[in-house]
Design an enzyme around this catalytic site. Structure first.
Site, PDB file in Angstrom:
ATOM      1  N   ASP A  14       0.871  -1.161   0.000  1.00  0.00           N
ATOM      2  CA  ASP A  14       0.000   0.000   0.000  1.00  0.00           C
ATOM      3  C   ASP A  14       0.917   1.223   0.000  1.00  0.00           C
ATOM      4  O   ASP A  14       2.099   1.128   0.367  1.00  0.00           O
ATOM      5  CB  ASP A  14      -0.885  -0.029   1.250  1.00  0.00           C
ATOM      6  CG  ASP A  14      -1.707   1.234   1.401  1.00  0.00           C
ATOM      7  OD1 ASP A  14      -2.359   1.649   0.426  1.00  0.00           O
ATOM      8  OD2 ASP A  14      -1.696   1.818   2.509  1.00  0.00           O
ATOM      9  N   ASP A  16      -0.077   5.100   0.853  1.00  0.00           N
ATOM     10  CA  ASP A  16      -0.287   6.112   1.897  1.00  0.00           C
ATOM     11  C   ASP A  16      -0.219   5.481   3.287  1.00  0.00           C
ATOM     12  O   ASP A  16      -1.020   4.610   3.615  1.00  0.00           O
ATOM     13  CB  ASP A  16      -1.659   6.779   1.715  1.00  0.00           C
ATOM     14  CG  ASP A  16      -1.789   7.440   0.343  1.00  0.00           C
ATOM     15  OD1 ASP A  16      -0.970   8.312   0.041  1.00  0.00           O
ATOM     16  OD2 ASP A  16      -2.711   7.072  -0.406  1.00  0.00           O
ATOM     17  N   GLY A  60      -7.956   3.717   3.338  1.00  0.00           N
ATOM     18  CA  GLY A  60      -7.646   2.639   2.404  1.00  0.00           C
ATOM     19  C   GLY A  60      -8.674   2.419   1.322  1.00  0.00           C
ATOM     20  O   GLY A  60      -8.408   1.715   0.352  1.00  0.00           O
ATOM     21  N   ASN A 140      -3.833   9.562  -6.879  1.00  0.00           N
ATOM     22  CA  ASN A 140      -2.583  10.317  -6.973  1.00  0.00           C
ATOM     23  C   ASN A 140      -1.352   9.415  -6.870  1.00  0.00           C
ATOM     24  O   ASN A 140      -0.252   9.894  -6.632  1.00  0.00           O
ATOM     25  CB  ASN A 140      -2.540  11.381  -5.865  1.00  0.00           C
ATOM     26  CG  ASN A 140      -3.718  12.342  -5.953  1.00  0.00           C
ATOM     27  OD1 ASN A 140      -3.903  13.029  -6.945  1.00  0.00           O
ATOM     28  ND2 ASN A 140      -4.557  12.369  -4.923  1.00  0.00           N
TER      29      ASN A 140
HETATM   30 MG   LIG Z   1      -2.815   3.220   3.589  1.00  0.00          MG
END
Ligand SMILES: [Mg+2]
Length: 250
Positions: A14, A16, A60, A140
């Site tokens: 993942d 972020d 998420g 993004n």
């Molecule tokens: Mg995340």
């Protein structure tokens, strides 16, 4: 090696909150957006958007799902609208686009940094010959990878734009992670998923991946906090507070 179990040949990260510090910016952008929305609707006595709301309803997930889910928790339903609704529109997409505008100005203002422990892990994984993909609900994704120079480590990227174009279901469905494994040419059982969101570890668990690593940065001091518990309960096999913890592991 690197905290991975036997037979793992690929890592699906993942973005972020796992590789970059952008989860904090997402949380701030959601809070600004929802607090303004709630204040306008309910007046000064409104109940603000909290970090727990972020963890439970938004973190998420694809943007529109986050809007719909959080508003439902406050018994609010908005029309869906269209993806290109202006940020002023009182629709799920309009509120989502408002959040994206807030996020973009926060990114411009504060910048995006990769976590040093994650850079060390990526470098070690690359040197060990592991295949590497980034799987994120964020639209993004490409811009953040480029700005942080993490793109040099990444062989495949499944982000919000790819998810929309290919009509994949977002996290907590496993589709985006399965697409990441497929893009690297590995079976899910040979891939490890690295996630900081409950929806993300659920996706890793549902996809039958070889290992699901939860990342809990909510409290660096207290690894046994409620978020770590939630990550374990929803499918994380192990929980760390930073990927650096795994670099030296045999
Ligand atoms: Mg995340």
């Amino acid at each position: 090696m690197l905290g991975l179990t036997k037979g793992i040949t690929a890592c699906l990260f993942d973005l972020d909150g796992v590789l970059t510090n952008t989860a904090k910016l997402h949380m701030a952008a959601w809070k600004a957006t929802f607090d303004a929305f709630l204040q306008e609707r309910e007046g000064p006595g409104f109940a603000p958007f909290t970090e727990q709301d972020y963890l439970d309803h938004v973190d998420g997930r694809p943007r529109a799902d986050g809007v719909r889910d959080f508003l439902a928790s406050r018994q609010i339903t908005l029309p869906e609208g269209a993806a290109d609704d202006p940020p002023t529109a009182m629709t799920v997409n309009g509120v989502g686009n408002r959040k994206n505008a807030a996020l973009r100005s926060l990114i411009a203002e504060r910048g995006v940094q990769p976590y040093p422990g994650s850079v060390r892990y990526l470098r070690a994984a690359q040197e060990a010959g592991l295949r590497i993909a980034v799987v994120t609900s964020s639209n993004n994704g490409a811009a953040v990878l480029e700005a942080t120079h993490l793109d040099q480590f990444v062989q495949a990227r499944i982000d919000g734009q790819v998810i929309t174009k290919r009509h994949l279901r977002g996290k907590p469905a496993p589709d985006s992670y399965l697409a990441g494994a497929q893009a690297l040419g590995v079976e899910p059982s040979a891939a490890a998923v690295f996630e900081d969101a409950v929806a993300g570890v659920e996706a890793g668990h549902a996809g039958g991946f070889g290992l699901v690593v939860g990342v809990d940065r909510t409290d660096q001091e207290l690894r046994e906090g409620p978020h770590a518990d939630a990550l374990r309960a929803h499918g994380a096999d192990v929980v760390v507070s930073d990927l650096a913890e795994l670099v030296a592991q045999p």
